[in-house]
Design an enzyme around this catalytic site. Structure first.
Site, PDB file in Angstrom:
ATOM      1  N   ASP A  92      -5.604  -6.631   1.360  1.00 27.44           N
ATOM      2  CA  ASP A  92      -5.843  -6.963   2.758  1.00 27.44           C
ATOM      3  C   ASP A  92      -7.094  -7.843   2.773  1.00 27.44           C
ATOM      4  OD1 ASP A  92      -7.482  -3.882   3.783  1.00 27.44           O
ATOM      5  OD2 ASP A  92      -8.197  -5.654   2.738  1.00 27.44           O
ATOM      6  N   PHE A  96      -9.878  -5.233   8.666  1.00 18.47           N
ATOM      7  CA  PHE A  96      -9.711  -3.882   9.207  1.00 18.47           C
ATOM      8  C   PHE A  96     -10.878  -2.977   8.833  1.00 18.47           C
ATOM      9  CE2 PHE A  96      -7.329  -0.670  11.218  1.00 18.47           C
ATOM     10  CZ  PHE A  96      -7.440   0.492  10.483  1.00 18.47           C
ATOM     11  N   ASP A 146      -8.699 -11.406   9.886  1.00 23.26           N
ATOM     12  CA  ASP A 146      -8.394 -11.245  11.306  1.00 23.26           C
ATOM     13  C   ASP A 146      -9.271 -10.165  11.919  1.00 23.26           C
ATOM     14  OD1 ASP A 146      -7.372  -9.112   9.866  1.00 23.26           O
ATOM     15  OD2 ASP A 146      -5.836  -8.714  11.364  1.00 23.26           O
ATOM     16  N   ASP A 266       2.470  -0.254   4.573  1.00 23.83           N
ATOM     17  CA  ASP A 266       1.516   0.437   3.697  1.00 23.83           C
ATOM     18  C   ASP A 266       0.806   1.512   4.501  1.00 23.83           C
ATOM     19  OD1 ASP A 266      -0.461  -1.521   5.155  1.00 23.83           O
ATOM     20  OD2 ASP A 266      -1.697  -0.045   4.098  1.00 23.83           O
ATOM     21  N   CYS A 304      14.119  17.436  -3.971  1.00 25.33           N
ATOM     22  CA  CYS A 304      13.295  16.438  -4.660  1.00 25.33           C
ATOM     23  C   CYS A 304      13.343  16.657  -6.170  1.00 25.33           C
ATOM     24  CB  CYS A 304      11.852  16.544  -4.173  1.00 25.33           C
ATOM     25  SG  CYS A 304      10.758  15.301  -4.908  1.00 25.33           S
ATOM     26  N   CYS A 306      11.174  14.965  -8.318  1.00 21.22           N
ATOM     27  CA  CYS A 306       9.969  14.335  -8.883  1.00 21.22           C
ATOM     28  C   CYS A 306       9.400  15.217  -9.987  1.00 21.22           C
ATOM     29  CB  CYS A 306       8.936  14.096  -7.793  1.00 21.22           C
ATOM     30  SG  CYS A 306       7.952  15.544  -7.344  1.00 21.22           S
ATOM     31  N   CYS A 309       8.152  18.558  -8.693  1.00 22.06           N
ATOM     32  CA  CYS A 309       9.208  19.503  -8.282  1.00 22.06           C
ATOM     33  C   CYS A 309      10.015  20.014  -9.461  1.00 22.06           C
ATOM     34  CB  CYS A 309      10.117  18.840  -7.251  1.00 22.06           C
ATOM     35  SG  CYS A 309       9.271  18.631  -5.671  1.00 22.06           S
ATOM     36  N   HIS A 335       4.139  14.009  -5.688  1.00 22.13           N
ATOM     37  CA  HIS A 335       5.300  14.392  -4.866  1.00 22.13           C
ATOM     38  C   HIS A 335       5.360  13.581  -3.565  1.00 22.13           C
ATOM     39  CE1 HIS A 335       8.294  16.622  -2.639  1.00 22.13           C
ATOM     40  NE2 HIS A 335       7.426  16.628  -1.639  1.00 22.13           N
TER      41      HIS A 335
END
Ligand SMILES: CNc1nc2cc3nc(NC)[nH]c3cc2c(=O)[nH]1
Ligand SMILES: [Zn+2]
Length: 370
Positions: A92, A96, A146, A266, A304, A306, A309, A335
């Site tokens: 970015d 921000f 910005d 994101d 799940c 993963c 898990c 996870h």
């Protein structure tokens, strides 16, 4: 190089399937991008990120400019080498964070004067400076500098801020023009005012950026207001360029964004909540520290597969959090990221197979959304 291919648009919504090609590899869209604020997606190694399916990660210009500073990253040969991540990176532009982290900042036409949130030293970032920093970082996709205007804000404030952001965008484009190994995205502002969103979108599109993000959302506004502004704004964005919604988010926000034509998103949410033991599951969020899981030897989410898990129980992960073991944060992060990345893969498959809305409704019912 940078290429965006629009592969399919849904018949019953604005959801779309695409592919972005960069020097560091391809990105299938819609995509969720894990946030690696200070050159690391917290608690994850690059291999673990690849293992769970991360195709691109985000990093923050503001943070890296303050620490370790661009000199060190330049000596390291750029951010990819410094953090040993050889896939795409989006940075970015610092806008921000300057507005959300530093205090007594002063916005001028030239740029933003602010004090470092670390040691209070006086700093200044201009559109040109932001482009120069991102150029040293060497990220594949960089953002225009910005102002992410606060919410709520008056029509007058947003009008002034949006027009200054347009002038800053022109300066970014001008300053970036002959850098071909990086792609510059414009950022559409305009707050929650449709007339200002239309002006910002049309002027940004006229500047012919390679991709566009919608800024100034996910700043505390209600979901239905975000959806309304989003739905309105994407109609002014070119079909053949990626659309990136900044700062989103949780599963419902991601489904709503994809339905309204967003390709990239994101958010720090999945990694941030993981570190305090909040876990995303198909039955909604669970607080793993809760005593109810003390003797629950089932996996975090029965749907799940993963690493977490497949190998650990709720009781074990609850124990790790209860005794402040770092492994707890790592397992919850693995996870949560896998859960979101897998949901985005399922979303891509559902657009491919023309059942996106059915998948969304089914997911909402299980997750416990409206
Ligand atoms: C880099 N410029 C830029 N970043 C943003 C990041 C955001 N993150 C959120 N919610 C977490 N909203 C955002 C808006 C912007 C925005 O308007 N501009
Ligand atoms: Zn899992």
């Amino acid at each position: 190089m940078f290429k965006f291919e629009l592969l399919k648009t849904a018949k019953d919504s604005k959801a779309r399937l695409g592919k972005i090609t960069t020097n560091h590899g391809e990105i299938e869209t819609p995509i969720f991008m894990p946030v690696g604020t200070r050159a690391t997606v917290k608690t994850m190694t690059p291999d673990e990120l690849k293992e769970i399916g991360s195709q691109i990660i985000l990093s923050n210009t503001y943070h890296l400019f303050l620490r370790p500073g661009t000199e060190i990253i330049e000596k390291a040969g750029g951010l990819h080498k410094f953090m040993n991540w050889d896939k795409p990176i989006l940075t970015d532009s610092g806008g921000f964070q300057v507005f959300s982290l530093s205090d007594n900042r002063k916005i001028t036409e030239e740029g933003v004067h602010f004090r470092s949130h670390i040691d209070g030293s006086k700093m200044f970032i201009s559109p040109e400076k932001s482009i120069d920093i991102q150029n040293i970082l060497g990220s594949d996709i960089i953002m225009a500098f910005d102002e992410c205007a606060p919410y709520p804000a008056s029509h007058e404030y947003i009008d002034d801020s949006m027009r200054r952001t347009l002038r800053w965008a022109k300066r970014c484009k001008e300053h970036h023009k002959n850098i071909d190994n990086q792609t510059l995205f414009g950022i559409i502002q305009g707050g929650m005012y449709k007339d200002l969103r239309e002006i910002s979108a049309r002027e940004m599109v006229d500047m012919d950026f390679k991709g566009y993000s919608i800024g100034g959302l996910s700043v505390g506004e209600p979901l239905d207001l975000m959806n309304d502004i989003l739905d309105f704004t994407t109609d002014f964005m070119p079909e053949n360029k990626p659309r990136y919604l900044m700062g989103v988010g949780s599963p419902d926000y991601l489904f709503e964004a994809v339905e309204r034509g967003i390709d990239m998103a994101d958010c720090v949410l999945p990694t941030r909540i993981a570190r305090n033991g909040t876990v995303l599951t198909h039955k909604g969020r669970i607080a793993i520290k809760n005593a109810v899981y003390k003797e629950d030897f089932s996996r975090l989410d029965e749907d799940c597969d993963c690493y977490t898990c497949k190998n650990f129980s709720k009781a074990y992960i609850r124990h790790l959090f209860n005794v402040d073991e770092i492994l707890g944060m790592r397992l919850a992060t693995i996870h949560n990221l896998y859960f979101l990345l897998q949901t985005m893969k399922n979303i891509r498959d559902s657009i491919k197979g023309d059942y996106f809305l059915e998948y969304k409704n089914d997911f909402y019912k299980k997750f416990g959304y409206k």
